[in-house]
Design a protein around this motif. Structure first.
Motif, mmCIF file in Angstrom:
data_model
loop_
_atom_site.group_PDB
_atom_site.id
_atom_site.type_symbol
_atom_site.label_atom_id
_atom_site.label_comp_id
_atom_site.label_asym_id
_atom_site.label_seq_id
_atom_site.Cartn_x
_atom_site.Cartn_y
_atom_site.Cartn_z
ATOM 1 N N ASP A 143 0.833 -1.222 0.000
ATOM 2 C CA ASP A 143 0.000 0.000 0.000
ATOM 3 C C ASP A 143 0.860 1.262 0.000
ATOM 4 O O ASP A 143 0.455 2.301 -0.494
ATOM 5 C CB ASP A 143 -0.841 0.104 1.293
ATOM 6 C CG ASP A 143 -1.900 -0.972 1.418
ATOM 7 O OD1 ASP A 143 -2.089 -1.724 0.455
ATOM 8 O OD2 ASP A 143 -2.529 -1.043 2.490
ATOM 9 N N GLU A 326 -2.677 6.641 7.236
ATOM 10 C CA GLU A 326 -2.059 5.466 6.612
ATOM 11 C C GLU A 326 -1.280 4.619 7.612
ATOM 12 O O GLU A 326 -0.258 4.033 7.278
ATOM 13 C CB GLU A 326 -1.156 5.928 5.448
ATOM 14 C CG GLU A 326 -1.930 6.732 4.404
ATOM 15 C CD GLU A 326 -1.035 7.551 3.464
ATOM 16 O OE1 GLU A 326 0.176 7.328 3.456
ATOM 17 O OE2 GLU A 326 -1.572 8.398 2.739
ATOM 18 N N SER A 344 -7.447 -4.121 1.118
ATOM 19 C CA SER A 344 -6.785 -3.468 2.242
ATOM 20 C C SER A 344 -7.606 -2.224 2.567
ATOM 21 O O SER A 344 -7.684 -1.309 1.751
ATOM 22 C CB SER A 344 -5.360 -3.074 1.867
ATOM 23 O OG SER A 344 -4.880 -2.087 2.746
ATOM 24 N N LYS A 347 -5.899 0.935 1.905
ATOM 25 C CA LYS A 347 -5.790 1.296 0.491
ATOM 26 C C LYS A 347 -7.110 1.865 -0.035
ATOM 27 O O LYS A 347 -7.112 2.734 -0.917
ATOM 28 C CB LYS A 347 -5.363 0.065 -0.322
ATOM 29 C CG LYS A 347 -4.836 0.399 -1.689
ATOM 30 C CD LYS A 347 -5.527 -0.405 -2.764
ATOM 31 C CE LYS A 347 -5.758 0.387 -4.018
ATOM 32 N NZ LYS A 347 -6.964 0.051 -4.717
ATOM 33 N N SER A 351 -6.916 5.270 -1.895
ATOM 34 C CA SER A 351 -7.394 5.379 -3.277
ATOM 35 C C SER A 351 -8.467 6.453 -3.384
ATOM 36 O O SER A 351 -8.530 7.183 -4.374
ATOM 37 C CB SER A 351 -7.994 4.048 -3.739
ATOM 38 O OG SER A 351 -6.997 3.064 -3.804
#
Lengths: 456, 266
Positions: A143, A326, A344, A347, A351
Motif C-alpha cells: 500500500d 495510513e 486493504s 488502500k 485510493s
C-alpha cells in the motif's frame, strides 16, 4: 536597514499563511465534492467522542508502544507551539525572548518545552526505526510503495530537524546569556533576577543554560559572534521550517493533525452493524408494494444507487479519506488482508483520496472531472477488493480516529449490484434464492418449520 | 432426561393469534436455523431451553422470511428492503413487541435496520435472552457435563463489534463451571470466521489462506475442549476448520444454547 529582519520575517509569515489558507480552501472544496449529508444529531455525544478519541487519543493506546510515542509527539507538538507565539512577536517587532519578563515561570516553560522536545525526538527516532529498520509489516506493505513511504519518513525527518533547531537555538542562547546577560542579549531584568535565584549571584560567566540544551553547549564554538550566528540561524530555521511544514500538510497524510478532530466529531455513533438506509430505494420499494401511491414526478432525475465515483460518496466519507494517516491498523486486523486477499481497508481510503485529488486538479483547470472515463470504482478500487470484505468491522474498530472504510466498500458494492448487475454469479444465485424461496439457499419456504418435526 | 423436540408444542404466531393469545416473545429462527442441518440442532436447543423455562414463545413458521441481511451486506439494497418490508408487515400485523433471534445477523438487521423502515421491536440475541432468564431466576445453570473443561468463546462480529455485546455469552459460559480461556484475538479484537458480508454464499477471493483456517489456528493454539459460538455461520466455518485439521474428535464446536441444553440434560 535596521528593520530588514522584521520586514523579511513579516513577509515570509504572511506568504506562509496565505499559501496555507489557499491550499486548505482547496481541500475543503474537494471534500465538498461529496454528497451533502446533514450530521446534526447527538451533538453532546459528538463532543464527548471527540474529546476522548481525538483529544484524548484513547484508541491510539490500544497499541501501547505506538500509543505512548504518538502522545509524546502530539503533546510535544501542541505545547512547544506555545513558543511560536513568542517567536512571532520577536520576529515581527525585533524583540528577543519577549516573554522572558515572566522570570522563573518563563524558565520553567522553556525547560518543559525542552523536555518535550527530547521526547518528540525520541519518538521520531523510534518511529523511523519501526518503519525502516524493524520494518513492521504494516509499514512495509505494498500500500505504501512510493510517495506514501517517503511522505512518512519526510514528516519524521522534518520533526527531528525542527526540534534540533529549537534545542540548539536555546543552547547557543544559554551560552550567550552567560557571557553578558543584560547588555548583549537584551533579555529582561525579571529573567535575570530569576536566573540569579536559580544559578546564584555568580551567573555572569557561569551557565544560564536550560536543562536539556545545556548538554549541547559542548558542541558549540566559544566566540560570541559564532554563537550569535548559530542562535539566529536556528531561530530562522525553526520558524521558517514550521511555516514550510504547515504548507506541506495539504499534500501529505500529515494533515491528520488538523482533520482528526472534525473527523471524529462527525464519525458514526450508531451501532457499527447498522448500515445506511437508502431512501431512494425505499421510495421505489414502496411503489412496488403499493401501486396506489403517487409515482415520482416524471422530470425527476433517477437517483444513482450506490457509489461509482467520489461525488457519490458523502462529504464525511471524503473527509475520512483526507484524515487517514495510513497507519495501517485497519489492514493489519482485516481478515481478508491477513489471508492474502487483495483488499486493504487502508488502500480503500488512500485510493479515495488519490481519486479526489485528481478530481480536484480537474476542477482547478475548470473542467468537469466526472465527464471522463475514469472513476473511483474500477480505476482506483477494483471489484476483487470489494468482494473480499466480510463486513466484520475490524477496520472501523481499529481506526484511531473512527474512519469508516466499510461504508465506502458497501456503497461501491451497491453500485456494482444495483446499477451494473455485476455481482459474482454465486451471489446472484443467493439473491435469486431469497427472491424465490425467501432464504439464501434453495429450500422450499413450505419446509421452514420442518425442524420442529425432526427428532435427532 | 432429554426431551424430544416433537414432545414440545411449538406454536406459530398464526396459531396463537387464532386463539387470541400473545406470546411473551417471538423466536426468530432464521434461515440457517430453519434449513441448515447443523444449525437446526441449535434451534432445537434454544426451543428446549425456552420450553424448560416456561417462556411463552411462538415462531412465524412459514410466514418467516429471510431478514435480507446477506442481500444488504452484498449491496442489494432493493432486495433487502423488499424482505424487510414484508417481514415488518407480518410482524406489525401480529403486534410483535419482543424478538429473540438464534442468529446475530438476524439480530443486528432487525434491531438496527428495521426501525427506519417501520419495524421497531425489542430485539435480543439468544445469549442475551438466556442471560435475562438467568438473572430473573427462571434459568438455573450449574456445572453439568462441561465442569472443568476448557472452553473458549468465538465472538460473532455482528454480536460483538457490531452491537457491543461481549459479556452475555461469557456470563452464561461462566455458569458451566468450565475453564473459560480467551483466544489471542477476542472481544473487540476478535477475528471474523470469514462468513459475513455475503462470503458464506460465494467462493473466497484469491488469497493465500481461508479466513476460517486463520481463525481455526487461533483455536488450535489454545487447545480447548469446546469452542463456543453464537452464530450458525461461525458454527459452519469453525466446524469445517476443525475438521480440516482433523481435530473434530478433540475439539467440539457448540452453540452456547447447545451447551446449556446438555449441561441441564434437556
Amino acid at each position: 536597514m535596521e528593520y530588514i529582519d522584521n520586514i523579511l520575517f513579516t513577509i515570509i509569515l504572511a506568504a506562509g499563511i496565505f499559501l496555507f489558507a489557499k491550499n486548505i480552501k482547496k481541500v475543503i472544496r474537494n471534500i465538498n465534492v461529496g454528497r451533502n449529508i446533514k450530521v446534526t444529531d447527538n451533538i453532546g455525544e459528538r463532543w464527548k467522542t471527540m474529546t476522548m478519541v481525538a483529544l484524548g487519543q484513547s484508541k491510539m493506546m490500544v497499541r501501547p508502544v505506538a500509543g505512548i510515542m504518538h502522545i509524546f509527539i502530539y503533546v510535544g507538538f501542541v505545547i512547544i507551539n506555545i513558543e511560536v507565539v513568542e517567536i512571532l512577536i520577536d520576529g515581527i517587532f525585533g524583540t528577543h525572548r519577549i516573554l522572558s519578563f515572566m522570570g522563573g515561570f518563563y524558565y520553567f516553560l522553556i525547560s518543559a518545552f525542552e523536555v518535550l522536545a527530547v521526547l518528540v525526538l525520541l519518538a521520531c527516532v523510534v518511529f523511523l526505526a519501526r518503519r525502516n529498520i524493524i520494518k513492521l509489516k504494516r509499514f512495509v506493505n505494498k500500500d505504501l510503495e512510493g510517495w506514501p513511504k517517503s511522505d512518512a519518513n519526510y514528516i519524521l525527518f522534518i520533526e527531528i530537524l525542527l526540534m534540533s533547531a529549537f534545542l540548539f537555538m536555546n543552547a547557543a542562547d544559554g551560552v550567550l546569556m552567560s557571557f553578558s546577560f543584560n547588555e548583549a542579549m537584551n533579555v529582561s531584568k525579571e529573567f535575570s533576577i530569576a536566573a540569579t535565584k536559580i544559578f546564584g549571584d555568580n551567573h555572569v560567566g557561569a551557565a544560564y543554560y536550560f536543562p536539556v540544551s545545556a548538554w549541547l553547549t559542548g558542541f558549540l564554538p566559544n566566540s560570541p559572534e559564532a554563537l550569535h550566528l548559530i542562535e539566529r540561524f536556528c531561530w530562522w530555521f525553526h520558524i521558517v521550517g514550521i511555516l514550510a511544514f504547515m504548507n506541506y500538510l495539504p499534500y501529505s497524510k500529515h494533515i491528520h493533525i488538523l482533520l482528526a478532530f472534525p473527523n471524529v466529531f462527525y464519525s458514526n455513533l450508531k451501532s457499527k452493524g447498522q448500515f445506511s438506509n437508502l431512501e431512494s430505494v425505499t421510495n421505489e420499494v414502496n411503489l412496488m408494494m403499493d401501486p396506489s401511491l403517487p409515482p415520482p414526478p416524471a422530470d425527476a432525475a433517477p437517483p444513482r444507487f450506490g457509489a461509482k465515483d467520489v461525488n457519490d460518496l458523502s462529504w464525511v466519507q471524503l473527509m475520512n479519506a483526507y484524515s487517514c494517516t495510513e497507519c495501517g491498523r485497519c489492514s493489519s486486523v482485516c481478515p481478508a488482508n491477513q489471508t492474502g486477499k487483495l483488499l486493504s481497508p487502508r488502500k480503500i481510503m488512500m485510493s479515495t483520496r488519490d481519486r479526489l485529488e485528481e478530481v480536484g486538479k480537474e476542477l482547478d483547470l475548470g473542467k468537469n472531472p466526472f465527464e471522463g472515463e475514469k472513476s473511483l470504482l474500477q480505476d482506483y478500487i477494483t471489484p476483487e477488493e470489494l468482494w473480499a470484505c466480510t463486513t466484520c468491522n475490524a477496520c472501523t474498530e481499529a481506526c484511531p480516529i473512527n474512519i469508516d472504510p466499510l461504508s465506502i466498500i458497501i456503497d461501491l458494492r451497491r453500485y456494482l449490484v444495483m446499477e451494473q448487475s455485476a455481482a459474482p454469479a454465486s451471489l446472484n444465485g443467493m439473491f435469486t434464492n431469497i427472491e424465490n424461496n425467501q432464504a439464501p439457499w434453495q429450500f422450499s419456504p413450505a419446509d421452514r418449520l420442518n425442524w420442529a418435526k425432526e427428532n435427532d | 432426561m432429554a426431551t424430544n423436540i416433537t414432545d414440545i408444542k411449538i406454536n406459530t404466531m398464526a396459531e396463537m393469534a387464532a386463539k387470541g393469545e400473545t406470546p411473551e416473545v417471538l423466536f426468530w429462527v432464521g434461515c440457517a436455523g430453519s434449513f441448515d442441518d447443523r444449525a437446526k440442532k441449535i434451534t432445537k436447543a434454544i426451543v428446549k431451553i425456552l420450553h424448560h423455562c416456561n417462556v411463552s414463545f411462538a415462531v412465524l413458521g412459514t410466514e418467516e422470511s429471510c431478514t435480507g441481511d446477506p442481500a444488504k451486506r452484498a449491496g442489494n439494497e432493493f432486495l433487502f428492503q423488499m424482505q424487510a418490508m414484508t417481514n415488518i408487515q407480518v410482524m406489525n400485523a401480529y403486534q410483535v413487541k419482543k424478538i429473540v433471534t438464534g442468529c446475530p445477523h438476524c439480530f443486528n438487521t432487525i434491531k438496527n435496520e428495521y426501525p427506519e423502515l417501520g419495524g421497531t421491536y425489542e430485539v435480543l440475541h439468544h445469549s442475551q435472552f438466556l442471560q435475562q432468564l438467568m438473572e430473573d431466576g427462571r434459568l438455573k445453570i450449574e456445572g453439568g457435563e462441561f465442569k472443568g473443561k476448557k472452553i473458549t468463546f468465538h465472538d460473532p462480529c455482528y454480536l460483538g463489534r457490531a452491537n457491543g455485546e461481549y459479556e452475555a455469552p461469557r456470563n452464561l459460559l461462566q455458569k458451566l463451571d468450565a475453564e473459560l480461556s480467551e483466544m489471542k484475538r477476542s472481544r473487540a479484537n476478535g477475528l471474523c470466521c470469514g462468513a459475513g458480508g455475503g462470503q458464506m454464499f460465494k467462493e473466497a477471493e484469491k488469497g493465500n489462506k481461508e479466513v476460517n483456517i486463520e481463525r481455526t489456528d487461533d483455536v488450535l493454539e489454545l487447545k480447548p475442549d469446546v469452542v463456543a459460538v453464537g452464530c450458525p455461520f461461525c458454527m459452519t466455518m469453525l466446524k469445517d476448520g476443525v475438521k480440516l485439521n482433523e481435530k473434530e474428535n478433540e475439539i467440539e464446536v457448540l452453540d452456547i444454547s447447545e451447551m446449556i441444553m446438555r449441561a441441564k440434560d434437556l
